[in-house]
Design a protein around this motif. Structure first.
Motif, PDB file in Angstrom:
ATOM      1  N   VAL A 152       0.922  -1.132  -0.072  1.00  0.00           N
ATOM      2  CA  VAL A 152      -0.177  -0.066   0.128  1.00  0.00           C
ATOM      3  C   VAL A 152       0.651   1.012   0.042  1.00  0.00           C
ATOM      4  O   VAL A 152       1.995   1.636   0.920  1.00  0.00           O
ATOM      5  CB  VAL A 152      -0.920   0.359   1.333  1.00  0.00           C
ATOM      6  N   ILE A 153       0.681   2.141  -0.893  1.00  0.00           N
ATOM      7  CA  ILE A 153       1.445   3.291  -1.015  1.00  0.00           C
ATOM      8  C   ILE A 153       0.381   4.473  -0.624  1.00  0.00           C
ATOM      9  O   ILE A 153      -0.626   4.822  -1.468  1.00  0.00           O
ATOM     10  CB  ILE A 153       1.749   3.716  -2.385  1.00  0.00           C
ATOM     11  N   ARG A 205       3.450  -4.459   2.872  1.00  0.00           N
ATOM     12  CA  ARG A 205       4.258  -3.200   3.058  1.00  0.00           C
ATOM     13  C   ARG A 205       3.387  -2.224   2.909  1.00  0.00           C
ATOM     14  O   ARG A 205       2.769  -2.182   1.903  1.00  0.00           O
ATOM     15  CB  ARG A 205       5.384  -3.520   2.102  1.00  0.00           C
ATOM     16  N   ILE A 206       3.787  -1.098   3.700  1.00  0.00           N
ATOM     17  CA  ILE A 206       3.164  -0.003   3.638  1.00  0.00           C
ATOM     18  C   ILE A 206       3.980   1.277   3.581  1.00  0.00           C
ATOM     19  O   ILE A 206       4.875   1.221   4.421  1.00  0.00           O
ATOM     20  CB  ILE A 206       2.003   0.573   5.076  1.00  0.00           C
ATOM     21  N   THR A 207       3.906   1.836   2.411  1.00  0.00           N
ATOM     22  CA  THR A 207       4.814   3.178   2.218  1.00  0.00           C
ATOM     23  C   THR A 207       3.854   4.478   2.536  1.00  0.00           C
ATOM     24  O   THR A 207       2.989   4.605   1.925  1.00  0.00           O
ATOM     25  CB  THR A 207       5.323   3.247   0.818  1.00  0.00           C
ATOM     26  N   GLU A 262       6.248  -4.518   6.937  1.00  0.00           N
ATOM     27  CA  GLU A 262       7.252  -3.603   6.824  1.00  0.00           C
ATOM     28  C   GLU A 262       6.520  -2.364   6.655  1.00  0.00           C
ATOM     29  O   GLU A 262       5.727  -2.054   5.848  1.00  0.00           O
ATOM     30  CB  GLU A 262       8.223  -4.052   5.635  1.00  0.00           C
ATOM     31  N   PHE A 263       7.218  -1.172   7.219  1.00  0.00           N
ATOM     32  CA  PHE A 263       6.941   0.016   6.879  1.00  0.00           C
ATOM     33  C   PHE A 263       7.897   0.970   6.262  1.00  0.00           C
ATOM     34  O   PHE A 263       9.233   0.852   6.913  1.00  0.00           O
ATOM     35  CB  PHE A 263       6.182   0.721   8.335  1.00  0.00           C
ATOM     36  N   HIS A 264       7.678   1.825   5.259  1.00  0.00           N
ATOM     37  CA  HIS A 264       8.746   2.514   4.586  1.00  0.00           C
ATOM     38  C   HIS A 264       8.393   4.047   4.576  1.00  0.00           C
ATOM     39  O   HIS A 264       7.142   4.223   4.166  1.00  0.00           O
ATOM     40  CB  HIS A 264       9.033   1.956   3.195  1.00  0.00           C
ATOM     41  N   LEU A 300       9.795   7.778  -8.127  1.00  0.00           N
ATOM     42  CA  LEU A 300       9.420   6.185  -8.156  1.00  0.00           C
ATOM     43  C   LEU A 300      10.520   5.612  -7.240  1.00  0.00           C
ATOM     44  O   LEU A 300      10.274   4.513  -6.612  1.00  0.00           O
ATOM     45  CB  LEU A 300       9.248   5.584  -9.439  1.00  0.00           C
ATOM     46  N   TRP A 301      12.095   5.813  -7.347  1.00  0.00           N
ATOM     47  CA  TRP A 301      12.792   5.079  -6.763  1.00  0.00           C
ATOM     48  C   TRP A 301      12.591   5.246  -5.042  1.00  0.00           C
ATOM     49  O   TRP A 301      13.180   4.536  -4.509  1.00  0.00           O
ATOM     50  CB  TRP A 301      14.051   5.693  -7.245  1.00  0.00           C
ATOM     51  N   MET A 302      11.940   6.330  -4.707  1.00  0.00           N
ATOM     52  CA  MET A 302      11.622   6.461  -3.285  1.00  0.00           C
ATOM     53  C   MET A 302      10.730   5.550  -2.853  1.00  0.00           C
ATOM     54  O   MET A 302      10.650   5.277  -1.625  1.00  0.00           O
ATOM     55  CB  MET A 302      11.137   8.103  -3.007  1.00  0.00           C
ATOM     56  N   LEU A 303       9.888   4.959  -3.539  1.00  0.00           N
ATOM     57  CA  LEU A 303       8.658   4.174  -3.111  1.00  0.00           C
ATOM     58  C   LEU A 303       9.237   2.880  -2.786  1.00  0.00           C
ATOM     59  O   LEU A 303       8.371   1.863  -2.330  1.00  0.00           O
ATOM     60  CB  LEU A 303       7.392   4.212  -4.098  1.00  0.00           C
TER      61      LEU A 303
END
Length: 616
Positions: free
Chosen positions: A335-336, A364-366, A394-396, A407-410
């Motif tokens: 999830v973003i 994973r949650i961004t 995992e949380f980012h 995009l690369w940050m996600l």
């Protein structure tokens, strides 16, 4: 129960929003306005019955010459005396205002009113608690933080000397000539006004005739409309006059929702006056009113709204249910959230994923936001929730502005089913009039290989059009929002009610007082979002019966009969309504040409760039 407002039954009581249906909220065309200091005219536009083009001015009271500008005053405490609707100031403050203004043509004092900062344990976000607990958390208590200074812009009637009748006399004369005492009135422009029926017609329509508070609420709407009309006509003398009138009647601690919402609209109008005529109004607005910073205020307000209204639950649970359908059959889900704040939406999703017959192997949650500390705290809380549920989680965190995310940050990985979540944030991208910011964002969402993009937004058209029309729509929308908060039954002195209303006040201030890139409260209707999403390469994915059933159950939990859920088109979206006013709409979208497979399709070159960026 407040006079003239509908809290539990729309048959026997009249809400703030309903009052607009019997008030002339239209504005005259600029060609009919005068820049002089004469009588400000508020015309109701072309007559709808019979196609006539005649207009009707319902105010003949002249605006006396004004020799002093808008002043700044202290916001009264929520528990203060609101009798008479006056924004009261101490006699010493008034005396100081006149002493500081002596010898100056314009200007006014800055008065700072102390108010307790509201806080609470962040962990309370994650559990549904009774309203008493939420109010206690919002109001402080033992160990509360020291008081902070809060500034509120007040149009003060004491700063407006008149070379004619007093404001009280002017008020009496103006009301005697208002449409409520006139046998006829004409329809308005922008669909915002209609004839004002006499008391006996109120009874025939099933709506009780307004009492004293209801009449004053109508006067507030008329004064707000007239002030906005004067601003649009660039008649600063008339705008000053009506700001003084509003300062005499409206109050953020007033007895009815209309008094309170009018106070915040008057504040926004005063800010716009200062910004429109800086050479006439030598006043620097306090930074708190112009920098757009909210700190923890919005997070606290959302927690309160979650307890007293269905708004956050409607947005979060309905979108979560649609997201779960997109995640069906996938072992790794991502999830973003492009504006995660405190992550109020996600504990419910984690619980639903954990109770599946076969839970996902990895979640994973961004979270995107501008506060590193808030993101870290949100990630830690979500991690505790996932651990208690037995989920591999995992949380980012991505600390950056929405417009600057790449995009690369996600950290999107191959084999993930990606869902992009945008709740009450995409409208901020519309301040770029070229449309490039939204186009770039939708391109970013497509590049993640997202299976679905979930959108939750205000259902209102405040992005484009003439300022007068946007003002009328905003007044109707936020009057309904204040009615909805008031229907929770909180006391006038409740810190929780004040906190929730102040969140809407910040939106009002930005939507009314600011323009161009400074105006980020650019709400769009569902039709507007549908056009923009299709232009950006997305197609509607629909909201199913399961989500609709859940949304209606949530609406029935609060003020039964006042909230309702309506489908957009053929199941293309769902709209939460307060009485007859649409409030919020949720919808789901998929990239055009995507079969809904849901796996990430990030190209090898992008993956290489992302890997290189992470290593560096």
């Amino acid at each position: 129960m407040l006079a003239g407002c509908s809290f539990s039954s729309s048959r026997h009581q009249m809400s703030t929003a309903q009052r607009f249906d019997i008030l002339p909220c239209g504005f005259s065309k600029r060609s009919n306005r005068s820049d002089g200091g004469g009588a400000p005219r508020v015309a109701a536009g072309d007559a709808r019955n019979g196609g006539g083009g005649a207009t009707c001015s319902f105010r003949a009271h002249p605006a006396p010459p004004v020799t002093q500008a808008v002043s700044w005053g202290a916001k009264p405490e929520p528990g203060g005396n609101g009798a008479g609707g006056v924004w009261e100031r101490s006699s010493r403050a008034v005396k100081r205002a006149h002493e500081e203004g002596a010898g100056e043509e314009y200007g006014g004092p800055v008065v700072r009113a102390k108010r307790t900062k509201m806080g609470g344990d962040g962990d309370e976000v994650w559990f549904h608690q009774p309203i008493a607990g939420t109010v206690q958390a919002a109001g402080g208590g033992e160990g509360e933080e020291p008081e902070e200074e809060k500034v509120f812009l007040v149009p003060s009637a004491a700063a407006f000397p008149h070379a004619g009748p007093s404001l009280a006399a002017a008020k009496k004369e103006e009301f005697s000539k208002s449409p409520s005492n006139s046998p006829a009135s004409s329809g308005g422009t922008d669909g915002g006004s209609s004839a004002v029926p006499p008391p006996e017609q109120h009874a025939r329509n099933g709506v009780p005739a307004p009492g004293a508070a209801g009449r004053e609420a109508m006067e507030l709407v008329v004064a707000l409309t007239a002030c906005a009309d004067s601003l649009a006509a660039r008649n600063h003398d008339a705008a000053n006059y009506y700001l003084a009138r509003l300062g005499e009647m409206a109050s953020p601690a007033g007895p009815t929702p209309m008094h309170r919402v009018a106070a915040y609209f008057a504040e926004a109008l005063a800010l716009r006056v200062v910004r429109t005529w800086p050479h006439l109004f030598d006043v620097t607005p306090p930074r708190e009113l112009t920098d757009g910073a909210v700190g923890d205020d919005d997070a606290t307000a959302l927690r309160i709204l979650n307890a007293i209204t269905p708004i956050p639950r409607f947005l979060h649970f309905t979108l979560n249910e649609r997201m779960l359908r997109a995640f069906d059959g996938h072992d790794r889900v991502h999830v973003i959230d492009f504006d995660i704040k405190q992550g109020l939406q996600w504990p419910g999703l984690l619980q639903s994923l954990a109770t599946r017959a076969i839970p996902p192997a990895h979640v994973r949650i961004t979270g995107v936001g501008e506060s590193r500390q808030e993101l870290q705290e949100t990630g830690a809380r979500l991690g505790r929730v996932a651990a208690a549920l037995g989920l591999a989680f995992e949380f980012h965190a991505v600390v950056d502005r929405l417009e600057d995310v790449r995009l690369w940050m996600l950290h999107v990985k191959r084999g993930e089913c990606v869902a992009v979540n945008c709740v009450l944030t995409a409208h901020r991208l519309l301040r770029d009039d070229t449309g490039a910011a939204l186009a770039d964002f939708l391109g970013l969402a497509r590049s993640t290989g997202a299976a679905i993009l979930l959108l939750g937004e205000h259902e209102d058209a405040l992005n484009s059009g003439r300022w007068e029309a946007r003002f009328a729509r905003a007044l109707r929308y936020y009057a309904a929002a204040f009615d909805a908060v008031d229907a929770a039954g909180l006391s006038d002195a409740s810190p929780a009610r004040v906190k929730a209303e102040e969140m809407f006040a910040r939106e009002i201030r930005n939507a009314v007082a600011f323009e161009d890139a400074d105006r980020f409260e650019r709400h769009e209707s569902f039709a507007g979002w549908q056009r923009r999403m299709e232009e950006g390469g997305f197609q509607n994915a629909g909201i199913g019966d399961r989500e609709a059933t859940q949304a209606r159950m949530i609406a029935r939990m609060f003020a039964p009969g006042n909230y309702s859920v309506q489908a957009q088109g053929d199941g293309e979206g769902l709209t939460l309504r307060w009485l007859d006013q649409p409030m919020y709409t949720v919808s789901a979208w998929t990239p055009v040409g995507d079969g809904g497979g849901g796996g990430s399709t990030v190209s090898a070159s992008v993956s290489t760039t992302a890997s290189h960026s992470q290593q560096s």
